[in-house]
Every structure is written in structure tokens, then in C-alpha cells.
Design an enzyme around this catalytic site. Sequence first.
Site, PDB file in Angstrom:
ATOM      1  N   SER A 162       0.789  -1.240   0.000  1.00 21.10           N
ATOM      2  CA  SER A 162       0.000   0.000   0.000  1.00 21.10           C
ATOM      3  C   SER A 162       0.819   1.286   0.000  1.00 21.10           C
ATOM      4  O   SER A 162       0.280   2.344  -0.308  1.00 21.10           O
ATOM      5  CB  SER A 162      -0.871   0.043   1.250  1.00 21.10           C
ATOM      6  OG  SER A 162      -2.173  -0.299   0.926  1.00 21.10           O
ATOM      7  N   LYS A 181       0.756   3.450  -2.938  1.00 19.11           N
ATOM      8  CA  LYS A 181      -0.400   4.315  -3.241  1.00 19.11           C
ATOM      9  C   LYS A 181      -0.016   5.799  -3.183  1.00 19.11           C
ATOM     10  O   LYS A 181      -0.618   6.625  -3.852  1.00 19.11           O
ATOM     11  CB  LYS A 181      -1.547   4.027  -2.255  1.00 19.11           C
ATOM     12  CG  LYS A 181      -2.143   2.618  -2.426  1.00 19.11           C
ATOM     13  CD  LYS A 181      -3.086   2.268  -1.281  1.00 19.11           C
ATOM     14  CE  LYS A 181      -3.650   0.861  -1.444  1.00 19.11           C
ATOM     15  NZ  LYS A 181      -4.438   0.437  -0.276  1.00 19.11           N
ATOM     16  N   TYR A 211      -1.913  -2.187 -10.835  1.00 14.50           N
ATOM     17  CA  TYR A 211      -2.041  -2.066  -9.377  1.00 14.50           C
ATOM     18  C   TYR A 211      -1.308  -3.211  -8.652  1.00 14.50           C
ATOM     19  O   TYR A 211      -0.550  -2.980  -7.705  1.00 14.50           O
ATOM     20  CB  TYR A 211      -3.531  -2.027  -8.992  1.00 14.50           C
ATOM     21  CG  TYR A 211      -3.753  -2.071  -7.498  1.00 14.50           C
ATOM     22  CD1 TYR A 211      -3.508  -0.944  -6.705  1.00 14.50           C
ATOM     23  CD2 TYR A 211      -4.177  -3.239  -6.866  1.00 14.50           C
ATOM     24  CE1 TYR A 211      -3.680  -0.994  -5.325  1.00 14.50           C
ATOM     25  CE2 TYR A 211      -4.352  -3.294  -5.499  1.00 14.50           C
ATOM     26  CZ  TYR A 211      -4.106  -2.178  -4.732  1.00 14.50           C
ATOM     27  OH  TYR A 211      -4.267  -2.231  -3.366  1.00 14.50           O
ATOM     28  N   TYR A 253      -4.171   3.128   7.798  1.00 10.10           N
ATOM     29  CA  TYR A 253      -5.459   2.423   7.743  1.00 10.10           C
ATOM     30  C   TYR A 253      -6.457   3.064   8.707  1.00 10.10           C
ATOM     31  O   TYR A 253      -6.404   4.260   8.936  1.00 10.10           O
ATOM     32  CB  TYR A 253      -5.268   0.915   8.054  1.00 10.10           C
ATOM     33  CG  TYR A 253      -4.276   0.249   7.130  1.00 10.10           C
ATOM     34  CD1 TYR A 253      -4.511   0.201   5.753  1.00 10.10           C
ATOM     35  CD2 TYR A 253      -3.109  -0.322   7.604  1.00 10.10           C
ATOM     36  CE1 TYR A 253      -3.611  -0.407   4.887  1.00 10.10           C
ATOM     37  CE2 TYR A 253      -2.203  -0.938   6.746  1.00 10.10           C
ATOM     38  CZ  TYR A 253      -2.462  -0.974   5.393  1.00 10.10           C
ATOM     39  OH  TYR A 253      -1.575  -1.564   4.548  1.00 10.10           O
ATOM     40  N   VAL A 304       0.820  -3.825   3.912  1.00  9.38           N
ATOM     41  CA  VAL A 304       0.682  -5.136   4.544  1.00  9.38           C
ATOM     42  C   VAL A 304       1.932  -6.009   4.389  1.00  9.38           C
ATOM     43  O   VAL A 304       2.025  -7.062   5.013  1.00  9.38           O
ATOM     44  CB  VAL A 304      -0.562  -5.911   4.036  1.00  9.38           C
ATOM     45  CG1 VAL A 304      -1.848  -5.263   4.503  1.00  9.38           C
ATOM     46  CG2 VAL A 304      -0.538  -6.084   2.533  1.00  9.38           C
TER      47      VAL A 304
END
Length: 305
Positions: free
Chosen positions: A61, A64, A189, A241, A259
Site C-alpha cells: 500500500s 499508493k 495495481y 489504515y 501489509v
Amino acid sequence: MEKKLNKIIENNKDLTLEGEVATYIPELGKANAKDLGICIADMEGNIYKAGDYNKKFTIQSISKTISLMMALMDNGKEIVFDKVGMEPTGDAFNSIIKLETIMPSRPLNPMINAGAIVVSSLIKGKDKEEKFNRLLSFMKKISENDNLEIDNEVYLSEKKTGHRNRAMAYFMKDVGIIEGDIEDILDVYFKQCSIKVDCVDLAKMGLFLANQGILPSTGQKLVSEDISRIVKTFMVTCGMYNGSGEFAIKVGIPAKSGVGGGIMASIPHRMGIATFGPSLDDKGNSIGGYKALYELSKELNLSIF
Ligand code: GLU
């Protein structure tokens, strides 16, 4: 400084036993739960490191933040924020629930999976290869590491099992948020999430953001101050998160976790910090990395608030 970092790693090594390695992407389950590493890259060009700072892991992540910079550079704010919102969700990173209950239907922010998939769909390129390669080259530049590459096993593992991400993407295609071939968009992605990094790479990316989009080593401006500010703000509001609020209060620094066990932090005008520890807490944040950042923030007075 390295003495301090070694001490922090020592203090928190045992904490790793209290979390769990992510297994929903089967290949991630092979990580060593006891690993814990940290690295600081500062504006003067110093690199301080301790523990398992040179172990490679997948960025997940944290990518991102990088894809968001690219999508904003490629399209401008208006187009990007027409398709993805700016608000924290309070839900898990891979939650689907709000996609249908919020009108107009669009992901709440670019740090949750749904939002990040939209962001990846906005990266320019003639095909999925060109889109991904542009993203990878940008990451190589800001980490100053030409050897970045994907972990093929993790990529294939997620591609094979990423049904929830697939479900979200097809839903968003149905409501008109995403245009184009869904499998191609997911391919970009999944690949961006599978890029292998270590703490030094991530600390340098954090430093790049801390220095307002200018590479400290060369003075080259790659991203506008505005984009760098937007990304750091999302790191504060949604980077950890649905534990972002608590992290902002306890640690007080812009940070994004993944993660794979990484956390990239960026202290404006001061430094980039990265931690790695694949053992995760119940929110999906590295349990040892979180605590290490907590201790470091207290020790060096890093809170931006
Ligand atoms: N590739 C992961 C997924 O889409 C990224 C999740 C994360 O690191 O939060 O599920």
C-alpha cells in the site's frame, strides 16, 4: 544516532511476536515475523540504519502515495478528485461497503484499495506495460535506486487471489468511476504493490516528500510542492489504515504503511524514515514498526503537531 536506532530495535524485537504476518496474499505468509528494521535518511545526506534495514519486502500500500503523485502530475487535481474523495473512511483498507452506500458512488480516498485502483487507472501510458514502467521509473528516481524490480511470486500470488480488489474494480466500472480494461488496470495495481524495497529505499522516498518534491541530493524538482503537500496530508489522515487517528495523536508524523510490513514516514523539512516488520497488528500496521516510530518520535521530537 545509530546507537539510538539499535536501542529502539532491541526494545521492540519481542513485540513482533504479538502480531501476525499477512496471509491473505498467500506469498506474504512466508515472511519472517521476527524481522524488524529501521532507516533514517536526512536532508544532509546521512543514512542511519539498524536491525533488518536491508531486507527486501514488497511495498504494497505504500505505493499508493507514489501512484497518487503520478496521477496528479498526469491529470491535475480536478480530474483526480472528481473520481476519488479526500475523506478518511474508518473502515478496513479493503472494505467494499461504502462504495454502494455513498452517493455519488466514488471511493472516499486514494489510500484505500478502491481509491488506489482508481488512481492507478489514471496513470497515463499507451498500455499497461508503459503505465507500470512509468511508475517504476519514477520510484527508481525518488529512491535513487535503479535496481528496483517486482517480486514476481508476490505479484502472481496477488493476481491469482485478489478477488476482492477485482470485485471493487468491476463495481466501479459499472458505476462509471473507472474507464478502460479492468484486468489491465488491476495488473498495474498488483505490480505496483509487488515492487521490492528495503528500508533505505523507503526512507529516501519519505525524504523526497519531506523535501517538498525535490531530490535532496541533486536539487532536481520532480513534483510540485502542492502535490507533495497533498500526499503528506493523506498520509496523516488515512496513511495508517483505520488506525490513522490514533497514530496521529500518539506519533504525530505523516506515514503510510503496507501489509508487507513497511512503513514510510516523512518529517517535513527534516527527514524520511522507514521501518520494516512484517508482523502486523489487527489494523494491518507493522506492530514493531509502529512502536519504533512512536519511540523515535518522542526521542527526536518529531511530531508535526
Ligand atoms: N496489494 C495489497 C492489496 O491490494 C495492498 C494492501 C495494503 O498494503 O494495504 O490488498
